[in-house]
Structures are given as structure tokens and as C-alpha cells.
Design a protein around this motif. Structure first.
Motif, PDB file in Angstrom:
ATOM      1  N   VAL A 172     -60.464-117.212  11.960  1.00 56.41           N
ATOM      2  CA  VAL A 172     -59.746-117.021  10.871  1.00 56.41           C
ATOM      3  C   VAL A 172     -58.451-116.900  11.732  1.00 56.41           C
ATOM      4  O   VAL A 172     -57.933-116.225  12.505  1.00 56.41           O
ATOM      5  N   PHE A 173     -57.226-117.850  10.987  1.00 54.71           N
ATOM      6  CA  PHE A 173     -55.956-117.805  11.599  1.00 54.71           C
ATOM      7  C   PHE A 173     -54.786-117.497  10.470  1.00 54.71           C
ATOM      8  O   PHE A 173     -55.044-118.181   9.462  1.00 54.71           O
ATOM      9  N   ILE A 174     -53.954-116.864  10.538  1.00 55.78           N
ATOM     10  CA  ILE A 174     -53.046-116.548   9.601  1.00 55.78           C
ATOM     11  C   ILE A 174     -51.620-117.129  10.319  1.00 55.78           C
ATOM     12  O   ILE A 174     -51.334-116.587  11.390  1.00 55.78           O
ATOM     13  N   ASP A 175     -51.078-118.067   9.383  1.00 54.20           N
ATOM     14  CA  ASP A 175     -49.913-118.686   9.642  1.00 54.20           C
ATOM     15  C   ASP A 175     -49.958-119.124  11.433  1.00 54.20           C
ATOM     16  O   ASP A 175     -49.096-119.065  12.198  1.00 54.20           O
ATOM     17  N   GLY A 176     -51.194-119.826  11.727  1.00 52.44           N
ATOM     18  CA  GLY A 176     -51.398-120.041  12.964  1.00 52.44           C
ATOM     19  C   GLY A 176     -51.801-119.296  14.071  1.00 52.44           C
ATOM     20  O   GLY A 176     -52.146-119.585  15.124  1.00 52.44           O
ATOM     21  N   ALA A 177     -51.876-117.853  13.922  1.00 47.20           N
ATOM     22  CA  ALA A 177     -52.138-116.971  14.713  1.00 47.20           C
ATOM     23  C   ALA A 177     -53.529-116.427  14.476  1.00 47.20           C
ATOM     24  O   ALA A 177     -53.845-116.252  13.333  1.00 47.20           O
ATOM     25  N   PRO A 178     -54.316-116.335  15.748  1.00 51.45           N
ATOM     26  CA  PRO A 178     -55.728-115.877  15.353  1.00 51.45           C
ATOM     27  C   PRO A 178     -55.678-114.315  14.813  1.00 51.45           C
ATOM     28  O   PRO A 178     -54.988-113.457  15.115  1.00 51.45           O
ATOM     29  N   PHE A 179     -56.749-114.299  13.864  1.00 52.74           N
ATOM     30  CA  PHE A 179     -56.900-112.747  12.961  1.00 52.74           C
ATOM     31  C   PHE A 179     -58.334-112.357  13.381  1.00 52.74           C
ATOM     32  O   PHE A 179     -59.059-112.801  12.797  1.00 52.74           O
ATOM     33  N   GLU A 180     -58.451-111.407  14.503  1.00 52.34           N
ATOM     34  CA  GLU A 180     -59.610-111.083  15.030  1.00 52.34           C
ATOM     35  C   GLU A 180     -60.448-110.498  13.898  1.00 52.34           C
ATOM     36  O   GLU A 180     -61.456-110.603  14.024  1.00 52.34           O
ATOM     37  N   LYS A 181     -59.739-109.626  13.104  1.00 51.88           N
ATOM     38  CA  LYS A 181     -60.484-108.805  12.101  1.00 51.88           C
ATOM     39  C   LYS A 181     -61.202-109.674  11.254  1.00 51.88           C
ATOM     40  O   LYS A 181     -62.051-109.275  10.306  1.00 51.88           O
ATOM     41  N   GLY A 182     -60.779-110.772  11.153  1.00 55.24           N
ATOM     42  CA  GLY A 182     -61.230-111.699   9.982  1.00 55.24           C
ATOM     43  C   GLY A 182     -62.695-112.388  10.385  1.00 55.24           C
ATOM     44  O   GLY A 182     -62.968-113.347   9.406  1.00 55.24           O
ATOM     45  N   ARG A 183     -62.824-112.326  11.681  1.00 54.93           N
ATOM     46  CA  ARG A 183     -64.019-113.157  12.417  1.00 54.93           C
ATOM     47  C   ARG A 183     -65.244-113.004  11.409  1.00 54.93           C
ATOM     48  O   ARG A 183     -65.933-111.933  10.954  1.00 54.93           O
ATOM     49  N   ILE A 184     -65.949-114.072  11.066  1.00 53.90           N
ATOM     50  CA  ILE A 184     -67.154-114.422  10.202  1.00 53.90           C
ATOM     51  C   ILE A 184     -68.114-114.847  11.101  1.00 53.90           C
ATOM     52  O   ILE A 184     -68.015-115.966  11.716  1.00 53.90           O
ATOM     53  N   ARG A 225     -55.455-108.426  -0.775  1.00 53.10           N
ATOM     54  CA  ARG A 225     -55.606-108.215   0.801  1.00 53.10           C
ATOM     55  C   ARG A 225     -54.032-108.371   1.575  1.00 53.10           C
ATOM     56  O   ARG A 225     -53.552-109.471   1.556  1.00 53.10           O
ATOM     57  N   LYS A 226     -53.476-107.250   1.774  1.00 57.64           N
ATOM     58  CA  LYS A 226     -52.146-107.343   2.252  1.00 57.64           C
ATOM     59  C   LYS A 226     -51.995-108.308   3.417  1.00 57.64           C
ATOM     60  O   LYS A 226     -51.066-108.853   3.430  1.00 57.64           O
ATOM     61  N   GLU A 227     -53.080-108.392   4.244  1.00 55.12           N
ATOM     62  CA  GLU A 227     -52.540-109.281   5.260  1.00 55.12           C
ATOM     63  C   GLU A 227     -52.726-110.807   5.005  1.00 55.12           C
ATOM     64  O   GLU A 227     -52.209-111.476   5.891  1.00 55.12           O
ATOM     65  N   PHE A 228     -53.224-111.114   3.998  1.00 54.83           N
ATOM     66  CA  PHE A 228     -53.316-112.334   3.309  1.00 54.83           C
ATOM     67  C   PHE A 228     -52.285-112.903   2.494  1.00 54.83           C
ATOM     68  O   PHE A 228     -52.063-114.123   2.341  1.00 54.83           O
ATOM     69  N   ALA A 229     -51.627-111.792   1.570  1.00 55.36           N
ATOM     70  CA  ALA A 229     -50.885-112.114   0.782  1.00 55.36           C
ATOM     71  C   ALA A 229     -49.719-112.843   1.140  1.00 55.36           C
ATOM     72  O   ALA A 229     -48.916-112.548   2.022  1.00 55.36           O
ATOM     73  N   GLY A 230     -49.246-113.948   0.354  1.00 52.55           N
ATOM     74  CA  GLY A 230     -48.293-114.968   0.760  1.00 52.55           C
ATOM     75  C   GLY A 230     -48.357-115.661   2.096  1.00 52.55           C
ATOM     76  O   GLY A 230     -47.281-116.279   2.332  1.00 52.55           O
TER      77      GLY A 230
END
Length: 429
Positions: A172-184, A225-230
């Protein structure tokens, strides 16, 4: 004894009680004599001090003794003579006590309101259907087939369609940056079930096992999910496996696997019986609710505030015990509790009103709850709670409030069922 009764409201009585002066004089002498036997007065042998001396030195003790004895005794006589049944402990005020005069005190009590019952015989109710159709039975059979289904791999060339099951890994990447907590990792999901991230499943349709798929989703500013919002969220997804659900054939073997039934017809018969019981239970609950609504709407009565307060307290206590209104270890603030009381108020009033109406009907119809009915209900509760029936029975029997609540509920149910048995049923529109 003289008693003056004022009716300040339909649920409140104020009693002004007067105890004769000669009775007070006797009590002064008795109380002083009792104290004389227990205390030592300088210059006098034990128990030989003049009562006048005792009354002077121990005036407060004597009067306290008299009040503790006479107020409960004369209050009890007064409400018995007046045929008053208080709902709570009395509020005693304006106590006037002196040796040469009558004892006068005022008692404020709250009582059950008197009210007119509406004609509850032949209440009109819409008839609910209790028939079980073949479609109803087949729907249950299909759910049982689904419960016993298995997943098998599709051939590698199969393109994913809605209804398929896939096993995926995803970075998972948020605005291009890796989001380790979101790994599936090795996540199984049903495509088209809409149980995963919104918009995600649709992007898997048409792909095959082994495919690498990039799925980009922009989340709303209001997303929970605050980390995903917007944010623009990219899922780099690998499809590890593609599976299909295999349902067992609805035959005699299936019936044996479900629960040891001899054949499919026997299973269907049991399903029909269970559905019938469920539908009858739902209909009975519907009728009870409809009867109660009509009783509440048609009856005018003043609701005793103490009973409402008691019900609100009971509701909040149950909510706290069930963890419905606060997190474990976290105390409610005074403001939160006051807000909750206001929220519970209207519900509590309806519950109290319903109790008073049904209790009055139960008394009129001589409805009582037997020990056998209590035992039967405890066994049902034990099954639903997965508890030992005898242990649960001992627990309820040892708790007066729990036992009273159980008997009260059973009595209300019996009363509602009696009204339903006399109801006038009309075909549903």
C-alpha cells in the motif's frame, strides 16, 4: 392517633400524623428508665437516679429513642388504616416532639395512580401469516449448502468474475509513500461481495492468477480511516490464487452431513418445523408489541416519578454492565450521565406506564407465575446463554432483584398473551 391525609396529586399523599400526648409521656418514662439502667449518675446508685435527672441530662438520647420507635409504628398504622401502598421509602418532615404535647409529624408518600383501563378485550390486531412455503424451506437448504461448501482452485487461465474467491498480497502506498501498516498478506476475499475496500473488488474482475494489478483509489475527506482520508491510495496487488465455491448436492448424503438426518425429506421436515416455530415466535412478539402500543396510546395516567427514576437507573446500570455506553475502566462524566438520563427518560416513562397497565390487568385477571414456569424460563435462558441450568437457577434464586425481574417479565408476557387470546384479528391489508 389522628391522621389528616392530603391528596397533593394522583400519585402523592401527605399524611399529618398526631400521636396522643399520654402516649408520649409513657414513652418518655420508658426511655428514661431504660437509660437509667445503663448509665451511672454521680451521687446515685445504678438505676436509682430520679427520672427527672435522666430526662434532663439525656434529653436528646431519649427523644431519639422515642422517635425511632413511634414514627415507624404510627406511620405503618396510618398507611394501613388509609389503605395506602407506598412505592418508596417515606419522606418524613416537620417533626414536633415535646414531653407534654402530642408528637406531630408529616409523611410524604408516593403511591400507584388510579386510572381507568381501556376495554382490552377484543383489541383489533392485523393477522400475521404463519404459513411456511417451499421457498422458505429451500432458502434454508441453500444456506446449509453454502455452510458445507468448499473452495477449489480454478484453472490458471480462468478470468476472474464476480462470485470467485481470490487470495491476494498487496503493498500500500499513500500519496506515493509506502504505508507499512497497510500491507496485505494472503488475504481471501469474495469478488463482488462488497465486503472489502470500496472499489477494490471491481478492479480484480477480468484478471487471472499470477497477475500484478495496480489499484488506485482516492478516498473522501470524510473517510473514517484517518490515514486514508482525502488521500490517493495505491494498492500494488498480486493475485496468488483464484478459487470457486463448490456446493454439495441437495441429496440424502447432504442431509446426513448436515445433522445425521436419514434423508433429504427428513431434513426438510425439520427445517419446516423450525421455521414454523420461529415465525410463530416472531408473530407473538409482534402481537405483544402491538397490544402494548394500543394500551399505552389509549390509557391516561400520571406516572410516579420515583418509578421512572428507578427505571432510568436500571437502564443505565444494564448499559454499563453490557459495555454499551462506556469503555472498560473509563468512568462516565457527570455531564455524560445527565445526558444519558434525559435520553432514557421517554423510554423509561413508557416502560413504567406499560408495567402499571399490565400489572393492573394481571390483578384483575388473577394472573400469577408458577414455580414450574420460572424453572422452564430459566432452562430456556441457560440454553441461550450456554450456561448450566442448575447454576443459573441458583444464581437467579440467590438474587432477589433478578428473581423479581424474571417473575415480573413472565407475568407481563402472560398478561399480554391473555389479551392476544381475546383479540379480534383482521386480515392484513
Amino acid at each position: 392517633m389522628k391522621v389528616d391525609i392530603q391528596e397533593t396529586s394522583s400519585t402523592q399523599r401527605v399524611l399529618k400524623i398526631e400521636v396522643p400526648a399520654e402516649e408520649i409521656a409513657k414513652e418518655y418514662q420508658r426511655a428514661a428508665s431504660d437509660i437509667n439502667k445503663r448509665v451511672r449518675i454521680p451521687g446515685f446508685r445504678p438505676g436509682k437516679a430520679p427520672l427527672g435527672v435522666i430526662e434532663k441530662q439525656y434529653k436528646e438520647n431519649i427523644e431519639e429513642d422515642i422517635l425511632q420507635k413511634l414514627i415507624p409504628a404510627y406511620y405503618t398504622r396510618a398507611i394501613k388504616d388509609a389503605n395506602i401502598t407506598p412505592l418508596q421509602m417515606p419522606f418524613i418532615q416537620d417533626v414536633n416532639l415535646s414531653k407534654g404535647a402530642p408528637l406531630i409529624f408529616t409523611v410524604e408518600v408516593e403511591i400507584r395512580p388510579q386510572f381507568e383501563l381501556i376495554p382490552y378485550e377484543e383489541i383489533e390486531l392485523a393477522k400475521k401469516d404463519s404459513d411456511i412455503t417451499e421457498e422458505d424451506i429451500n432458502a434454508v437448504i441453500e444456506r446449509l449448502r453454502d455452510r458445507l461448501s468448499i473452495l477449489e482452485n480454478h484453472e490458471d487461465e480462468h478470468s476472474i468474475v464476480n462470485g470467485d474467491y481470490v487470495v491476494i498480497d498487496s503493498d500500500v502506498f499513500i500519496d506515493g509513500a509506502p504505508f507499512e501498516k497497510g500491507r496485505i498478506d494472503k488475504h481471501l476475499l469474495e469478488v463482488g461481495s462488497k465486503t472489502f475496500l470500496e472499489g477494490f473488488e471491481d478492479k480484480l474482475v477480468g484478471h487471472k492468477k499470477g497477475a500484478a494489478v495496480e489499484i488506485s483509489i482516492r478516498y473522501a475527506d470524510t473517510d473514517q480511516r484517518k490515514e486514508f482520508a482525502g488521500k490517493e491510495v495505491l494498492f500494488r496487488t498480486n493475485i496468488k490464487e483464484v478459487k470457486k465455491k463448490i456446493l454439495p448436492d441437495p441429496d440424502d448424503e447432504f442431509a446426513k452431513d448436515v445433522g445425521g438426518f436419514a434423508n433429504l425429506e427428513e431434513l426438510k421436515k425439520r427445517v419446516a418445523e423450525d421455521l414454523k416455530l420461529q415465525k410463530e415466535a416472531l408473530n407473538r412478539e409482534y402481537y405483544r408489541n402491538e397490544v402494548l402500543k394500543k394500551l399505552l396510546a389509549g390509557t391516561t395516567l400520571d406516572i410516579p416519578p420515583s418509578l421512572v427514576e428507578r427505571e432510568i437507573h436500571h437502564m443505565i446500570h444494564n448499559a454499563k454492565q453490557g459495555g454499551m455506553i462506556q469503555s472498560p475502566g473509563k468512568e462516565m462524566t457527570k455531564e455524560e450521565e445527565e445526558g444519558l438520563k434525559k435520553e432514557c427518560g421517554p423510554i423509561a416513562k413508557d416502560r413504567v406506564k406499560g408495567f402499571l397497565i399490565l400489572d393492573t390487568i394481571a390483578e384483575k385477571e388473577n394472573i400469577e407465575v408458577t414455580s414450574e414456569e420460572v424453572d422452564t424460563e430459566i432452562k430456556k435462558l441457560a440454553i441461550s446463554m450456554n450456561k448450566n441450568p442448575e447454576e443459573l437457577r441458583m444464581h437467579i434464586m440467590s438474587n432477589k432483584e433478578a428473581m423479581a425481574g424474571l417473575r415480573s417479565r413472565l407475568r407481563e408476557d402472560k398478561t399480554l398473551d391473555l389479551i392476544i387470546s381475546k383479540a379480534k384479528f383482521q386480515a392484513a391489508a
